[in-house]
Scaffold this active site. Structure first.
Site: not given
Length: 483
Positions: A319, A322-324, A483
């Site tokens: 998670t 996934w954001h960066g 993102f």
């Protein structure tokens, strides 16, 4: 192009609405697909071909997988087809989003000098890739029907209201709407109302309170008084909520204008009494996606506590990533993984005990506990340099500063931003909604015309003020754009 821009509000949206409602029923999806591709190409001319590839590739794979399943080969050829599809989707996402991050870390570990790819990140690739993957996975599991209409499937993937920042929409939730949807005046008006409210949250609250964070972020972390550090962290905490939830409100409102009903993405997360509750209320579509397509397939809580804890950490590390493509996001994810594990093992029962035993005081303590941890998490999220994160957190604890808890600049920032801080804090709770419901039930319930006039005048005023701010201001970021 973002929703809170002149080009979108004055040109793109009115033209799309006109074309959509003038088009016959059989061409409405085509209008949305073409205009959505144009919307994407406005900011990413080259990467629109990447999106078209994603649409055609996943559509074709869906048709192929359906044929394999009909032949009774779900667990043989179907499984390999699913794996191949996931690898291609994640491979494309990984290449564009994480290639330079991987190269940077390989160079650091082995002392190499591999050149970085330095490709710009395709906007929204994390969102539309996850949507396409969920369609294929659901099809394999038998949870959805194959979409034989390429235009309808392309509309699902590229639909501009939720293209850039979600919410992440599962195919099964709008499958029927893609083929049969009606918009009456009440639904359209509801969509306009939701869009304007989201626009106000984004433009008037998020942008203004973001300026406070920008002012604090420019200061050297090791010279920040604790008060200034907390002021900046609270500002970013409010900014990211109103920025992202406001954009989600606009997306949901736009969806209603075209007959789509997207699920809610935020449910007042800052009133949570635990981190577990917080993640049931924040970015709901992403949390649901990881639970459905990562946590449960890994085994969820079905194989004992140790395996469950491992699954939690895997999900939260992913998670964060996934954001960066940066270690601060991984740390951010693991940070939540640790807290959620502690709540599952011990803290959850302690928090429940406090609320049941001490009622309001216990609830208040749980709320403070949650918000302190959330504010710290946003510091990790906002700052991409690990040493700067350490220094800022140390400032929150008053370790580095020789200025004590506050200095003159702290009081200046607080006094000049007090109004927007109060608006932000109150606006992040259910208090405004409860107040309006109270006024309606006691004063306006039997006066529908007066109620409608007050509501419409208020919405029109909010739109005019927000639009004027967009025209006058040069500061209009969107935090989840990257993102």
């Amino acid at each position: 192009m973002v929703f809170s821009s002149i080009s979108f509000l004055i040109y793109f949206l009115p033209i799309v609405i006109a074309l959509y409602y003038l088009a016959p029923a059989g061409l409405k999806n085509l209008v949305l697909l073409v205009t959505s591709l144009f919307f994407y190409a406005w900011g990413e001319p080259i990467y629109v071909f990447l999106m078209i590839f994603s649409i055609v590739f996943n559509y074709s794979f869906g048709v192929l997988l359906d044929k394999i399943i009909r032949k009774g080969q779900r667990n043989t050829q179907g499984r390999w087809a699913l794996i191949f599809n996931i690898l291609i989707n994640l491979g494309i996402l990984g290449f564009f989003k994480y290639a330079d991050f991987l190269v940077e870390n390989i160079n650091w570990l082995f002392g190499l000098k591999i050149a970085a790819v330095e490709l710009p990140l395709p906007i929204g690739i994390s969102f539309y890739t996850f949507q396409a993957m969920s369609y294929i996975i659901d099809l394999y599991k038998g949870k959805g029907k194959v979409q034989s209409n390429l235009i309808a499937f392309g509309t699902y993937v590229a639909l501009f209201p939720q293209l850039i920042a979600g919410p992440i929409v599962r195919f099964e939730s709008i499958e029927e709407q893609l083929m049969n949807r009606q918009v009456d005046m009440a639904t359209f008006a509801s969509g306009v109302k939701r869009f304007i409210i989201g626009m106000g949250k984004k433009v008037l609250i998020a942008n203004n309170i973001g300026l406070l964070w920008e002012s604090v972020a420019k200061l050297s972390p090791d010279q920040l008084p604790a008060g200034t550090a907390w002021l900046g962290a609270v500002a970013f905490t409010l900014q990211i909520y109103f920025d992202f939830s406001g954009y989600s409100d606009m997306a949901i409102g736009l969806g209603k204008m075209f007959g789509f009903h997207f699920l809610e993405n935020f449910n007042y997360p800052y009133v949570s009494k635990s981190i577990t509750e917080f993640w049931r209320r924040w970015h709901i579509s992403l949390s649901s996606w990881f639970r459905e397509y990562v946590y449960i397939p890994l085994g969820g809580n079905r194989h004992g506590m140790i395996r469950q804890i491992l699954n939690i950490f895997i999900v939260w590390a992913l998670t964060g990533l996934w954001h960066g493509a940066s270690w601060n996001f991984v740390i951010w994810g693991v940070y939540f993984g640790i807290i959620l594990t502690m709540e599952k093992l011990v803290l959850g029962r302690v928090l429940e005990g406090l609320q049941s035993r001490f009622d309001r005081w216990g609830t208040a303590i749980c709320g403070v506990y949650t918000m302190v941890l959330v504010v710290i998490s946003w510091v990790i999220f906002a700052i991409d340099d690990i040493s700067s994160i350490k220094a800022y957190i140390a400032s929150l604890m008053g370790i580095h500063s020789s200025s004590g808890i506050a200095n003159e600049y702290t009081w200046y920032l607080l006094s000049s931003n007090l109004t927007i801080l109060i608006i932000g804090i109150i606006g992040a709770t259910q208090l405004p909604v409860r107040l309006w419901r109270c006024i309606y039930s006691k004063v306006l319930k039997d006066r529908p015309i007066v109620c409608m006039m007050i509501e419409n005048i208020g919405l029109l005023t909010l739109f005019i003020i927000s639009f004027a701010y967009i025209v006058a201001s040069s500061y209009n970021p969107f935090l989840y754009f990257r993102f």
